[in-house]
Design a protein around this motif. Structure first.
Motif, PDB file in Angstrom:
ATOM      1  N   VAL A 187       0.652  -1.071  -0.138  1.00 29.04           N
ATOM      2  CA  VAL A 187       0.018  -0.154   0.097  1.00 29.04           C
ATOM      3  C   VAL A 187       0.771   1.383   0.048  1.00 29.04           C
ATOM      4  N   ASP A 188       2.004   1.254   0.192  1.00 32.44           N
ATOM      5  CA  ASP A 188       3.013   2.501   0.200  1.00 32.44           C
ATOM      6  C   ASP A 188       4.488   1.775   0.500  1.00 32.44           C
ATOM      7  N   TYR A 189       5.372   2.742  -0.082  1.00 33.72           N
ATOM      8  CA  TYR A 189       6.862   2.428  -0.312  1.00 33.72           C
ATOM      9  C   TYR A 189       7.552   3.460   0.526  1.00 33.72           C
ATOM     10  N   LEU A 190       8.255   3.526   1.396  1.00 31.97           N
ATOM     11  CA  LEU A 190       9.065   4.688   2.295  1.00 31.97           C
ATOM     12  C   LEU A 190      10.256   4.218   2.428  1.00 31.97           C
ATOM     13  N   GLU A 191      11.123   5.285   2.186  1.00 41.64           N
ATOM     14  CA  GLU A 191      12.458   5.059   2.267  1.00 41.64           C
ATOM     15  C   GLU A 191      13.138   5.293   3.803  1.00 41.64           C
ATOM     16  N   LYS A 192      14.323   4.490   4.126  1.00 41.54           N
ATOM     17  CA  LYS A 192      14.939   4.553   5.343  1.00 41.54           C
ATOM     18  C   LYS A 192      16.006   5.779   4.996  1.00 41.54           C
ATOM     19  N   PRO A 193      16.432   6.410   6.139  1.00 38.60           N
ATOM     20  CA  PRO A 193      15.879   6.558   7.348  1.00 38.60           C
ATOM     21  C   PRO A 193      14.349   7.131   7.233  1.00 38.60           C
ATOM     22  N   VAL A 194      13.528   6.192   7.971  1.00 39.14           N
ATOM     23  CA  VAL A 194      12.092   6.608   7.909  1.00 39.14           C
ATOM     24  C   VAL A 194      11.649   7.756   8.871  1.00 39.14           C
ATOM     25  N   ASN A 195      10.839   8.609   8.378  1.00 40.23           N
ATOM     26  CA  ASN A 195      10.398   9.670   9.090  1.00 40.23           C
ATOM     27  C   ASN A 195       9.202   8.972  10.013  1.00 40.23           C
ATOM     28  N   LEU A 196       9.305   9.074  11.301  1.00 36.74           N
ATOM     29  CA  LEU A 196       8.420   8.531  12.087  1.00 36.74           C
ATOM     30  C   LEU A 196       6.885   8.889  12.052  1.00 36.74           C
ATOM     31  N   SER A 197       6.940  10.284  11.855  1.00 38.06           N
ATOM     32  CA  SER A 197       5.320  10.994  11.720  1.00 38.06           C
ATOM     33  C   SER A 197       4.709  10.321  10.254  1.00 38.06           C
ATOM     34  N   GLN A 198       5.622  10.199   9.415  1.00 45.78           N
ATOM     35  CA  GLN A 198       5.011   9.571   8.078  1.00 45.78           C
ATOM     36  C   GLN A 198       4.666   8.182   8.251  1.00 45.78           C
ATOM     37  N   LEU A 199       5.521   7.607   9.020  1.00 52.86           N
ATOM     38  CA  LEU A 199       5.207   6.043   9.055  1.00 52.86           C
ATOM     39  C   LEU A 199       3.997   5.883   9.856  1.00 52.86           C
ATOM     40  N   MET A 200       3.759   6.805  10.965  1.00 53.95           N
ATOM     41  CA  MET A 200       2.577   6.631  11.718  1.00 53.95           C
ATOM     42  C   MET A 200       1.657   6.865  11.012  1.00 53.95           C
ATOM     43  N   GLU A 201       1.506   7.972  10.034  1.00 55.95           N
ATOM     44  CA  GLU A 201       0.412   8.284   9.370  1.00 55.95           C
ATOM     45  C   GLU A 201      -0.097   7.456   8.325  1.00 55.95           C
ATOM     46  N   VAL A 202       1.001   6.648   7.721  1.00 59.09           N
ATOM     47  CA  VAL A 202       0.685   5.458   6.666  1.00 59.09           C
ATOM     48  C   VAL A 202       0.058   4.219   7.388  1.00 59.09           C
ATOM     49  N   ILE A 203       0.711   4.086   8.414  1.00 58.01           N
ATOM     50  CA  ILE A 203      -0.154   2.867   9.505  1.00 58.01           C
ATOM     51  C   ILE A 203      -1.369   3.272   9.528  1.00 58.01           C
ATOM     52  N   ARG A 204      -1.547   4.371  10.124  1.00 56.27           N
ATOM     53  CA  ARG A 204      -3.222   4.617  10.486  1.00 56.27           C
ATOM     54  C   ARG A 204      -4.038   4.651   9.274  1.00 56.27           C
ATOM     55  N   ALA A 205      -3.638   5.103   8.155  1.00 61.80           N
ATOM     56  CA  ALA A 205      -4.372   4.963   6.984  1.00 61.80           C
ATOM     57  C   ALA A 205      -4.641   3.705   6.646  1.00 61.80           C
ATOM     58  N   ALA A 206      -3.350   3.083   6.572  1.00 57.45           N
ATOM     59  CA  ALA A 206      -3.504   1.417   6.388  1.00 57.45           C
ATOM     60  C   ALA A 206      -4.543   0.678   6.996  1.00 57.45           C
ATOM     61  N   LYS A 207      -4.661   1.088   8.670  1.00 56.85           N
ATOM     62  CA  LYS A 207      -5.458   0.407   9.395  1.00 56.85           C
ATOM     63  C   LYS A 207      -6.728   0.832   8.965  1.00 56.85           C
ATOM     64  N   GLU A 208      -7.235   2.070   8.909  1.00 57.24           N
ATOM     65  CA  GLU A 208      -8.574   2.478   8.287  1.00 57.24           C
ATOM     66  C   GLU A 208      -9.102   1.853   7.067  1.00 57.24           C
ATOM     67  N   ARG A 209      -8.145   1.631   6.197  1.00 59.10           N
ATOM     68  CA  ARG A 209      -8.461   0.862   4.820  1.00 59.10           C
ATOM     69  C   ARG A 209      -9.064  -0.606   5.347  1.00 59.10           C
ATOM     70  N   ARG A 210      -8.108  -1.193   5.987  1.00 61.41           N
ATOM     71  CA  ARG A 210      -8.281  -2.539   6.296  1.00 61.41           C
ATOM     72  C   ARG A 210      -9.902  -2.583   6.978  1.00 61.41           C
ATOM     73  N   MET A 211      -9.976  -1.551   7.954  1.00 63.11           N
ATOM     74  CA  MET A 211     -11.218  -1.748   8.967  1.00 63.11           C
ATOM     75  C   MET A 211     -12.528  -1.597   8.002  1.00 63.11           C
TER      76      MET A 211
END
Length: 146
Positions: A102-126
């Motif tokens: 669902v997404d593709y992020l570069e390391k070092p990963v920005n934690l705020s960006q990762l949290m937002e992508v995880i939140r959006a992914a969980k929302e889509r799954r729900m």
């Protein structure tokens, strides 16, 4: 956040220092984290865990991130998978998306960006799970003659 409803994340990376630090950071922000250091272990653990989102490193020994993604999606088509890489290329990004990332992020990963992508992914799954449940109820009601 109530841990019963916390987003459960499978973190897959062969760099133990990265996985330890990232697990702590995500747990501090209310997520439940299951950490594994190889794709084979991720595939083996996906059945016994109620994982919402997997965060998978692209470059790992053994089965790499793309192969891990493919195997995870075969077992759990509903799983939201986010790819991480220190070696981003357009080709690897397209390949990951083609196989269901669902997404593709570069390391070092920005934690705020990762949290937002995880939140959006969980929302889509729900939302997908709610639609599937509603479709199943409609099917049951249609098939009953009462």
């Amino acid at each position: 956040m109530d841990s019963q409803f916390a987003t459960k994340v499978l973190l897959v990376d062969d760099e133990e220092e990265f996985i330890s630090l990232m697990s702590q950071r995500l747990e501090t922000r209310g997520l439940q984290v299951v950490s594994v250091t190889c794709g084979e272990e991720a595939v083996a653990r996906i059945d016994d865990q109620n994982i919402d989102v997997a965060v998978v490193d692209l470059a790992m020994p053994g089965i790499d991130g793309i192969e891990t993604l493919i195997k995870l999606k075969e077992k759990r088509p509903d799983l939201e998978v986010i790819m991480l890489t220190g070696h981003a290329t357009v080709h690897s990004g397209i390949e990951a998306m083609k196989h269901g990332a669902v997404d593709y992020l570069e390391k070092p990963v920005n934690l705020s960006q990762l949290m937002e992508v995880i939140r959006a992914a969980k929302e889509r799954r729900m939302q997908a799970m709610a639609k599937q449940s509603a479709d199943e109820v409609k099917h049951i009601l249609k098939s009953k003659s009462w």
